[in-house]
Design an enzyme around this catalytic site. Structure first.
Site, PDB file in Angstrom:
ATOM      1  N   VAL A  88      74.856  -1.217  92.699  1.00 60.52           N
ATOM      2  CA  VAL A  88      74.528  -2.705  92.424  1.00 60.52           C
ATOM      3  C   VAL A  88      75.945  -3.333  92.254  1.00 60.52           C
ATOM      4  O   VAL A  88      75.977  -4.461  92.960  1.00 60.52           O
ATOM      5  CB  VAL A  88      73.577  -2.922  91.276  1.00 60.52           C
ATOM      6  CG1 VAL A  88      73.469  -4.323  90.767  1.00 60.52           C
ATOM      7  CG2 VAL A  88      72.166  -2.373  91.584  1.00 60.52           C
ATOM      8  N   LEU A 136      61.268  -4.918  84.809  1.00 64.13           N
ATOM      9  CA  LEU A 136      60.612  -3.704  84.903  1.00 64.13           C
ATOM     10  C   LEU A 136      59.009  -3.856  85.558  1.00 64.13           C
ATOM     11  O   LEU A 136      58.549  -2.979  86.106  1.00 64.13           O
ATOM     12  CB  LEU A 136      60.433  -3.223  83.386  1.00 64.13           C
ATOM     13  CG  LEU A 136      61.547  -2.853  82.790  1.00 64.13           C
ATOM     14  CD1 LEU A 136      61.183  -2.456  81.249  1.00 64.13           C
ATOM     15  CD2 LEU A 136      62.196  -1.591  83.232  1.00 64.13           C
ATOM     16  N   CYS A 145      65.247   4.273  90.805  1.00 69.75           N
ATOM     17  CA  CYS A 145      64.730   3.218  89.736  1.00 69.75           C
ATOM     18  C   CYS A 145      63.285   3.247  89.475  1.00 69.75           C
ATOM     19  O   CYS A 145      62.667   3.242  88.399  1.00 69.75           O
ATOM     20  CB  CYS A 145      65.196   1.750  90.251  1.00 69.75           C
ATOM     21  SG  CYS A 145      67.057   1.508  89.874  1.00 69.75           S
ATOM     22  N   LYS A 161      65.003   6.869 101.361  1.00 68.40           N
ATOM     23  CA  LYS A 161      64.550   6.152 102.321  1.00 68.40           C
ATOM     24  C   LYS A 161      65.499   5.806 103.316  1.00 68.40           C
ATOM     25  O   LYS A 161      66.750   6.343 103.257  1.00 68.40           O
ATOM     26  CB  LYS A 161      64.221   4.634 101.655  1.00 68.40           C
ATOM     27  CG  LYS A 161      65.410   3.935 101.092  1.00 68.40           C
ATOM     28  CD  LYS A 161      65.274   2.658 100.381  1.00 68.40           C
ATOM     29  CE  LYS A 161      64.929   1.542 101.419  1.00 68.40           C
ATOM     30  NZ  LYS A 161      64.940   0.208 100.795  1.00 68.40           N
TER      31      LYS A 161
HETATM   32  P1  NAD Z   1      75.286   3.652  89.590  1.00 65.01           P
HETATM   33  O1  NAD Z   1      75.209   5.142  88.924  1.00 65.01           O
HETATM   34  O2  NAD Z   1      75.584   3.881  91.158  1.00 65.01           O
HETATM   35  O3  NAD Z   1      76.556   3.084  89.096  1.00 65.01           O
HETATM   36  C1  NAD Z   1      76.839   2.962  87.591  1.00 65.01           C
HETATM   37  C2  NAD Z   1      78.253   2.837  87.477  1.00 65.01           C
HETATM   38  O4  NAD Z   1      78.724   2.443  86.095  1.00 65.01           O
HETATM   39  C3  NAD Z   1      78.959   4.057  87.590  1.00 65.01           C
HETATM   40  O5  NAD Z   1      80.027   4.268  88.712  1.00 65.01           O
HETATM   41  C4  NAD Z   1      79.820   4.460  86.183  1.00 65.01           C
HETATM   42  O6  NAD Z   1      81.161   5.122  86.312  1.00 65.01           O
HETATM   43  C5  NAD Z   1      79.943   3.231  86.019  1.00 65.01           C
HETATM   44  N1  NAD Z   1      80.098   2.739  84.222  1.00 65.01           N
HETATM   45  C6  NAD Z   1      79.537   3.467  83.255  1.00 65.01           C
HETATM   46  N2  NAD Z   1      80.038   2.922  82.057  1.00 65.01           N
HETATM   47  C7  NAD Z   1      80.904   2.188  82.230  1.00 65.01           C
HETATM   48  C8  NAD Z   1      81.756   1.204  81.545  1.00 65.01           C
HETATM   49  N3  NAD Z   1      81.561   1.202  80.283  1.00 65.01           N
HETATM   50  N4  NAD Z   1      82.586   0.525  82.202  1.00 65.01           N
HETATM   51  C9  NAD Z   1      82.674   0.168  83.602  1.00 65.01           C
HETATM   52  N5  NAD Z   1      81.876   1.228  84.311  1.00 65.01           N
HETATM   53  C10 NAD Z   1      80.804   2.007  83.775  1.00 65.01           C
HETATM   54  O7  NAD Z   1      74.083   2.692  89.132  1.00 65.01           O
HETATM   55  P2  NAD Z   1      73.522   1.590  90.030  1.00 65.01           P
HETATM   56  O8  NAD Z   1      72.599   2.237  91.006  1.00 65.01           O
HETATM   57  O9  NAD Z   1      74.292   0.758  90.487  1.00 65.01           O
HETATM   58  O10 NAD Z   1      72.474   1.141  88.867  1.00 65.01           O
HETATM   59  C11 NAD Z   1      73.072   0.182  87.914  1.00 65.01           C
HETATM   60  C12 NAD Z   1      71.936  -0.643  87.204  1.00 65.01           C
HETATM   61  O11 NAD Z   1      71.313  -1.562  88.178  1.00 65.01           O
HETATM   62  C13 NAD Z   1      70.799   0.338  86.688  1.00 65.01           C
HETATM   63  O12 NAD Z   1      70.297  -0.096  85.331  1.00 65.01           O
HETATM   64  C14 NAD Z   1      69.751   0.305  87.789  1.00 65.01           C
HETATM   65  O13 NAD Z   1      68.337   0.459  87.110  1.00 65.01           O
HETATM   66  C15 NAD Z   1      69.810  -1.143  88.208  1.00 65.01           C
HETATM   67  N6  NAD Z   1      69.284  -1.436  89.310  1.00 65.01           N
HETATM   68  C16 NAD Z   1      69.580  -0.559  90.596  1.00 65.01           C
HETATM   69  C17 NAD Z   1      69.161  -0.861  91.703  1.00 65.01           C
HETATM   70  C18 NAD Z   1      69.602   0.153  93.039  1.00 65.01           C
HETATM   71  O14 NAD Z   1      69.419  -0.142  94.124  1.00 65.01           O
HETATM   72  N7  NAD Z   1      70.269   1.301  92.870  1.00 65.01           N
HETATM   73  C19 NAD Z   1      68.587  -1.968  92.067  1.00 65.01           C
HETATM   74  C20 NAD Z   1      68.456  -2.943  91.189  1.00 65.01           C
HETATM   75  C21 NAD Z   1      68.942  -2.507  89.720  1.00 65.01           C
HETATM   76  C1  UGA Z   2      63.423  -0.897  94.629  1.00 67.05           C
HETATM   77  C2  UGA Z   2      62.820  -2.122  94.727  1.00 67.05           C
HETATM   78  O1  UGA Z   2      62.246  -2.273  96.133  1.00 67.05           O
HETATM   79  C3  UGA Z   2      63.937  -3.196  94.458  1.00 67.05           C
HETATM   80  O2  UGA Z   2      63.296  -4.728  94.361  1.00 67.05           O
HETATM   81  C4  UGA Z   2      64.679  -2.978  93.197  1.00 67.05           C
HETATM   82  O3  UGA Z   2      65.839  -3.798  92.885  1.00 67.05           O
HETATM   83  C5  UGA Z   2      65.084  -1.563  93.219  1.00 67.05           C
HETATM   84  O4  UGA Z   2      63.939  -0.526  93.338  1.00 67.05           O
HETATM   85  C6  UGA Z   2      65.794  -1.082  91.784  1.00 67.05           C
HETATM   86  O5  UGA Z   2      65.512  -1.714  90.689  1.00 67.05           O
HETATM   87  O6  UGA Z   2      66.425  -0.036  91.860  1.00 67.05           O
HETATM   88  P1  UGA Z   2      64.763   0.655  96.415  1.00 67.05           P
HETATM   89  O7  UGA Z   2      64.258   1.814  95.377  1.00 67.05           O
HETATM   90  O8  UGA Z   2      65.909   0.477  96.709  1.00 67.05           O
HETATM   91  O9  UGA Z   2      64.260  -0.753  95.732  1.00 67.05           O
HETATM   92  O10 UGA Z   2      64.000   0.768  97.646  1.00 67.05           O
HETATM   93  P2  UGA Z   2      62.514   0.538  97.927  1.00 67.05           P
HETATM   94  O11 UGA Z   2      62.349  -0.026  99.299  1.00 67.05           O
HETATM   95  O12 UGA Z   2      61.772  -0.320  96.996  1.00 67.05           O
HETATM   96  O13 UGA Z   2      61.848   2.169  98.107  1.00 67.05           O
HETATM   97  C7  UGA Z   2      61.674   2.782  97.018  1.00 67.05           C
HETATM   98  C8  UGA Z   2      60.756   4.222  97.434  1.00 67.05           C
HETATM   99  O14 UGA Z   2      59.425   3.607  97.762  1.00 67.05           O
HETATM  100  C9  UGA Z   2      61.558   4.885  98.733  1.00 67.05           C
HETATM  101  O15 UGA Z   2      61.245   6.260  98.823  1.00 67.05           O
HETATM  102  C10 UGA Z   2      60.433   4.457  99.925  1.00 67.05           C
HETATM  103  O16 UGA Z   2      60.669   5.300 101.184  1.00 67.05           O
HETATM  104  C11 UGA Z   2      59.282   4.170  99.305  1.00 67.05           C
HETATM  105  N1  UGA Z   2      58.223   3.526  99.744  1.00 67.05           N
HETATM  106  C12 UGA Z   2      58.410   1.854 100.170  1.00 67.05           C
HETATM  107  C13 UGA Z   2      56.996   3.893 100.348  1.00 67.05           C
HETATM  108  O17 UGA Z   2      56.773   5.012 100.175  1.00 67.05           O
HETATM  109  N2  UGA Z   2      56.115   3.112 100.947  1.00 67.05           N
HETATM  110  C14 UGA Z   2      56.502   1.685 101.127  1.00 67.05           C
HETATM  111  O18 UGA Z   2      55.598   1.055 101.693  1.00 67.05           O
HETATM  112  C15 UGA Z   2      57.535   1.215 100.530  1.00 67.05           C
END
Ligand code: NAD
Ligand code: UGA
Length: 462
Positions: free
Chosen positions: A14, A220, A275, A338
């Protein structure tokens, strides 16, 4: 006051892409992404970015060195910033109270403590991570109690809705930006300052402002609703297999009702990703904590159904292969959770591969983007022994290598390249009968039968 300098704690899936987009769109704002993970920061500063995301290279390249910086010097980055995004991980707690359900907030807390320690003057702190509702209260208390230089803070919630694989388009053109803040003059000014950053490229009517708790909770709930749709269609996939209905046809027929809508109704072997499961479990824990067991139970079922779907797929493979896969070679197409990402966190493929290995199958795994090391590490973390990984797991460089000499082939990720496989060639390479288990319903089902395969398609049956 307009924002001139932004810092983001956390250079992950992110933090990296989101800050790269802000920097690309706002050339006059200095954007620094800070993380203690040296490898990650070095990769962001190199030509080989730490995550694969279509279009991301160009966005990063347009701003890096100009107004986009990646650093391990977290303190300096905080000190220089007007606004600080907190985008650290919030995994499911694996120990103590709430283990297996509650969010582990230790990274959030340590980030807040560091911000308090280093900051001077006025700063806006933005929760970008997904957190339990009411976390802003804890952050505010930590900031207020630990600020030696008398800094003042406004805490905002600005959850991220991007999906992996489409992060760049989601960031460029989001359905909405959500900003929650305190309903005070200072709170409103902070919300407006952040909204003004996004307004550089996002129409104002898509920038939604709410109170803090609505914003925290909406994130959430959005993930829970999305995951619920997948579990709903996956539950129906089992009924389709039992009755001769086709789940894609059912999804289409239902999705054309504008009240239902067509998206997120693709049956699969179960949702994965870092997530959905964690955020639903977090929601379940919150409901239990607020003494709402019926609500908690309702959402828990979404995860139960998802677990069942993964197990069901493995059982289908074992039963179809004459009740034993011991010593049989099974080609696995796709390991990422995915398509269009190299992320494997909570990938359903890990669960399926682990269970097939427990049945003593030999797996020939191919994924276009996931490294062999990641595949092996994920299987080890899922409890597969080093000996079995060494003896029963082969990582292949393409689909045809995975199919060579295989009793069966299983598609676990919906990569586009699997849609156009040379099916006669695959058939020739496999042992006979040649079984295909399409866990994503992406292969041309009618052609499979015509080419001689014994095919099982999720939501369609054999
Ligand atoms: P990630 O694990 O890829 O990255 C988190 C990073 O934060 C790590 O590199 C870690 O080293 C760093 N970190 C931890 N403590 C720190 C600190 N004190 N200072 C600086 N860096 C620090 O996680 P992510 O997938 O980017 O997710 C981050 C948040 O965003 C989570 O809460 C997740 O639920 C949310 N989110 C993720 C997605 C997604 O697609 N992955 C989408 C929407 C929301
Ligand atoms: C999901 C949400 O779509 C994002 O809006 C959100 O920000 C993110 O979680 C998060 O909070 O991390 P992501 O997990 O990256 O995004 O990808 P998705 O496209 O939502 O797919 C999630 C899983 O559901 C995958 O395994 C995908 O293959 C599966 N999926 C998705 C299905 O099995 N069927 C569908 O119709 C759609």
């Amino acid at each position: 006051m307009p924002i001139k300098s932004i810092c983001c704690l956390g250079a992950g899936y992110v933090g990296g892409p989101t800050m790269a987009m802000i920097a690309a769109k706002c050339a006059d704002i200095q954007v620094t992404v800070a993380d203690m993970n040296e490898h990650r920061i070095a990769a962001w500063n190199s030509a080989a970015l730490p995550i694969y995301e279509p279009g991301l290279d160009a966005v990063v390249a347009s701003a890096i060195g100009r107004n986009l910086h990646f650093t391990t010097d977290i303190r300096s980055a905080i000190a220089a910033a007007d606004l600080i995004f907190v985008s650290v991980g919030t995994p499911t707690k694996s120990y103590g109270i709430g283990a297996g359900r509650a969010a582990d907030l230790r990274y959030i807390e340590s980030a807040a403590r560091l911000i308090a320690e280093v900051s001077e003057g006025n700063k806006i702190i933005v929760e970008k991570s997904t957190i339990p509702v009411k976390t802003a209260t804890a952050i505010k208390a930590i900031l207020a109690a630990n600020s030696p230089h008398g800094a003042t803070f406004q805490v905002l919630s600005n959850p991220e809705f991007l999906a992996e694989g489409t992060a760049v388009e989601d960031l460029e053109c989001p359905d909405r930006i959500l900003i929650g803040g305190e309903t005070t003059a200072e709170g409103n000014a902070a919300v407006e300052a952040l909204a003004a950053v996004y307004a550089r490229w996002i129409p104002r009517e898509r920038i939604l402002t709410t109170n803090l708790w609505s914003s925290e909770l909406s994130k959430l709930v959005a993930n829970a609703f999305l995951a619920q749709r997948i579990s709903s269609i996956n539950s129906i996939s089992a009924l389709c297999e039992a009755t001769g209905a086709d789940v894609d046809e059912v999804a289409r027929a239902c999705g054309m009702d504008s009240r239902i809508g067509p998206k997120f109704l693709k049956a699969s072997i179960g949702f994965g990703g870092s997530c959905f499961q964690k955020d639903i479990l977090n929601l379940v824990y919150l409901c239990d904590s607020f003494n709402l067991p019926h609500v908690a139970e309702y959402w828990r079922q979404v995860v139960h159904l998802n677990d069942w779907q993964k197990t069901r797929f493995v059982e289908k493979i074992v039963r179809t292969l004459y009740n034993t896969v011991n010593g049989k070679r099974i080609g696995i197409l796709g390991f990422a959770f995915k398509k269009d990402t190299n992320d494997t966190r909570e990938s359903a493929a890990i669960h399926v591969c682990r269970d097939l290995l427990l049945e003593r199958a030999h797996l020939a795994i191919y994924d276009p983007r996931v490294s062999p090391q990641t595949i092996r590490e994920d299987l080890a973390a899922a409890g597969v022994s080093a000996e079995i990984i060494a003896s029963n797991v082969e990582i292949c460089t393409d689909s045809y290598a995975a199919a060579t000499g295989a009793h069966a082939l299983a598609t676990l990720t919906e990569w586009d390249e699997f849609r156009t496989l040379d099916l006669p060639r695959i058939y020739d390479l496999m042992l006979k009968p040649a079984f295909i288990f399409d866990g994503r319903a992406i292969l041309p089902a009618d052609e499979l039968t015509a080419h001689g395969f014994d095919a099982f398609v999720i939501g369609r049956g054999l």
